[in-house]
Design a protein around this motif. Sequence first.
Motif, PDB file in Angstrom:
ATOM      1  N   TRP A  11       0.815  -1.212   0.000  1.00  0.00           N
ATOM      2  CA  TRP A  11       0.000   0.000   0.000  1.00  0.00           C
ATOM      3  C   TRP A  11       0.857   1.273   0.000  1.00  0.00           C
ATOM      4  O   TRP A  11       0.572   2.197  -0.765  1.00  0.00           O
ATOM      5  CB  TRP A  11      -0.980  -0.008   1.171  1.00  0.00           C
ATOM      6  CG  TRP A  11      -1.719   1.282   1.272  1.00  0.00           C
ATOM      7  CD1 TRP A  11      -1.528   2.278   2.178  1.00  0.00           C
ATOM      8  CD2 TRP A  11      -2.734   1.760   0.376  1.00  0.00           C
ATOM      9  NE1 TRP A  11      -2.365   3.337   1.914  1.00  0.00           N
ATOM     10  CE2 TRP A  11      -3.116   3.042   0.814  1.00  0.00           C
ATOM     11  CE3 TRP A  11      -3.356   1.228  -0.753  1.00  0.00           C
ATOM     12  CZ2 TRP A  11      -4.094   3.794   0.171  1.00  0.00           C
ATOM     13  CZ3 TRP A  11      -4.332   1.981  -1.390  1.00  0.00           C
ATOM     14  CH2 TRP A  11      -4.697   3.243  -0.934  1.00  0.00           C
ATOM     15  N   TYR A  15      -0.100   4.006  -2.937  1.00  0.00           N
ATOM     16  CA  TYR A  15      -0.698   5.311  -2.622  1.00  0.00           C
ATOM     17  C   TYR A  15      -0.028   6.460  -3.380  1.00  0.00           C
ATOM     18  O   TYR A  15      -0.737   7.289  -3.975  1.00  0.00           O
ATOM     19  CB  TYR A  15      -0.672   5.542  -1.108  1.00  0.00           C
ATOM     20  CG  TYR A  15      -1.248   6.883  -0.702  1.00  0.00           C
ATOM     21  CD1 TYR A  15      -2.615   7.060  -0.552  1.00  0.00           C
ATOM     22  CD2 TYR A  15      -0.418   7.979  -0.492  1.00  0.00           C
ATOM     23  CE1 TYR A  15      -3.146   8.291  -0.197  1.00  0.00           C
ATOM     24  CE2 TYR A  15      -0.935   9.212  -0.140  1.00  0.00           C
ATOM     25  CZ  TYR A  15      -2.294   9.363   0.013  1.00  0.00           C
ATOM     26  OH  TYR A  15      -2.815  10.583   0.356  1.00  0.00           O
ATOM     27  N   ARG A  50      -1.603   3.882   7.893  1.00  0.00           N
ATOM     28  CA  ARG A  50      -1.511   2.846   6.846  1.00  0.00           C
ATOM     29  C   ARG A  50      -0.500   3.254   5.771  1.00  0.00           C
ATOM     30  O   ARG A  50       0.214   2.411   5.245  1.00  0.00           O
ATOM     31  CB  ARG A  50      -2.861   2.602   6.180  1.00  0.00           C
ATOM     32  CG  ARG A  50      -3.832   1.850   6.995  1.00  0.00           C
ATOM     33  CD  ARG A  50      -3.491   0.376   7.051  1.00  0.00           C
ATOM     34  NE  ARG A  50      -3.514   0.014   8.439  1.00  0.00           N
ATOM     35  CZ  ARG A  50      -2.646  -0.761   9.052  1.00  0.00           C
ATOM     36  NH1 ARG A  50      -1.661  -1.301   8.410  1.00  0.00           N
ATOM     37  NH2 ARG A  50      -2.723  -1.031  10.328  1.00  0.00           N
ATOM     38  N   ASN A  51      -0.468   4.555   5.435  1.00  0.00           N
ATOM     39  CA  ASN A  51       0.458   5.030   4.403  1.00  0.00           C
ATOM     40  C   ASN A  51       1.907   4.881   4.841  1.00  0.00           C
ATOM     41  O   ASN A  51       2.804   4.788   4.005  1.00  0.00           O
ATOM     42  CB  ASN A  51       0.167   6.488   4.043  1.00  0.00           C
ATOM     43  CG  ASN A  51      -1.128   6.648   3.283  1.00  0.00           C
ATOM     44  OD1 ASN A  51      -1.700   5.682   2.784  1.00  0.00           O
ATOM     45  ND2 ASN A  51      -1.615   7.871   3.201  1.00  0.00           N
ATOM     46  N   ASP A  56       0.594  -4.831   2.852  1.00  0.00           N
ATOM     47  CA  ASP A  56       0.151  -5.143   1.493  1.00  0.00           C
ATOM     48  C   ASP A  56      -1.327  -4.789   1.351  1.00  0.00           C
ATOM     49  O   ASP A  56      -1.981  -4.401   2.314  1.00  0.00           O
ATOM     50  CB  ASP A  56       0.421  -6.602   1.165  1.00  0.00           C
ATOM     51  CG  ASP A  56      -0.216  -7.570   2.154  1.00  0.00           C
ATOM     52  OD1 ASP A  56      -1.250  -7.218   2.767  1.00  0.00           O
ATOM     53  OD2 ASP A  56       0.310  -8.682   2.311  1.00  0.00           O
ATOM     54  N   LEU A  57      -1.842  -4.921   0.138  1.00  0.00           N
ATOM     55  CA  LEU A  57      -3.243  -4.566  -0.108  1.00  0.00           C
ATOM     56  C   LEU A  57      -4.203  -5.445   0.691  1.00  0.00           C
ATOM     57  O   LEU A  57      -5.224  -4.960   1.177  1.00  0.00           O
ATOM     58  CB  LEU A  57      -3.577  -4.677  -1.599  1.00  0.00           C
ATOM     59  CG  LEU A  57      -3.068  -3.551  -2.473  1.00  0.00           C
ATOM     60  CD1 LEU A  57      -3.428  -3.804  -3.930  1.00  0.00           C
ATOM     61  CD2 LEU A  57      -3.617  -2.220  -2.026  1.00  0.00           C
ATOM     62  N   PHE A  60      -4.212  -3.938   4.080  1.00  0.00           N
ATOM     63  CA  PHE A  60      -4.843  -2.618   4.034  1.00  0.00           C
ATOM     64  C   PHE A  60      -6.363  -2.746   4.080  1.00  0.00           C
ATOM     65  O   PHE A  60      -7.029  -2.060   4.857  1.00  0.00           O
ATOM     66  CB  PHE A  60      -4.410  -1.862   2.769  1.00  0.00           C
ATOM     67  CG  PHE A  60      -5.099  -0.545   2.602  1.00  0.00           C
ATOM     68  CD1 PHE A  60      -4.669   0.575   3.293  1.00  0.00           C
ATOM     69  CD2 PHE A  60      -6.187  -0.413   1.742  1.00  0.00           C
ATOM     70  CE1 PHE A  60      -5.319   1.803   3.149  1.00  0.00           C
ATOM     71  CE2 PHE A  60      -6.833   0.805   1.591  1.00  0.00           C
ATOM     72  CZ  PHE A  60      -6.395   1.914   2.293  1.00  0.00           C
TER      73      PHE A  60
END
Length: 116
Positions: A11, A15, A50-51, A56-57, A60
């Motif tokens: 992620w 982003y 999270r950023n 990983d996705l 996330f």
Amino acid sequence: MKLEKVFAIQWPKLYPMYLKKVEAKGRTQAELDQVIRWLTGYTPAGLRKRNEADADLETFFAKAPKFNPNAVLVTGVVCGVRVEEVEHPLMRKIRQLDKLVDELAKGRAMEKILRG
């Protein structure tokens, strides 16, 4: 691309790509964050966390506080795939986010993006 490879995308690396895409079309980070938060239920602080995290996705989306029930209204084609026809639940969420980011980059009004 195999689903496992897609789910393993980090992620914090994805982003900035989303941000670059929307800023190139005159949209802002605040708008991108609003779209992501609408879909996932993250707070501003939660999204920042999270950023900065190494996730990983799959993680996330798994840690998303509350996936928006109106996400079913996100329909259409993204990357040649009809979003509403994606069977795998996680892949559908990823495609829904892709679709929302595409709509933001294309200049669609925020109230329509957020299905308001």
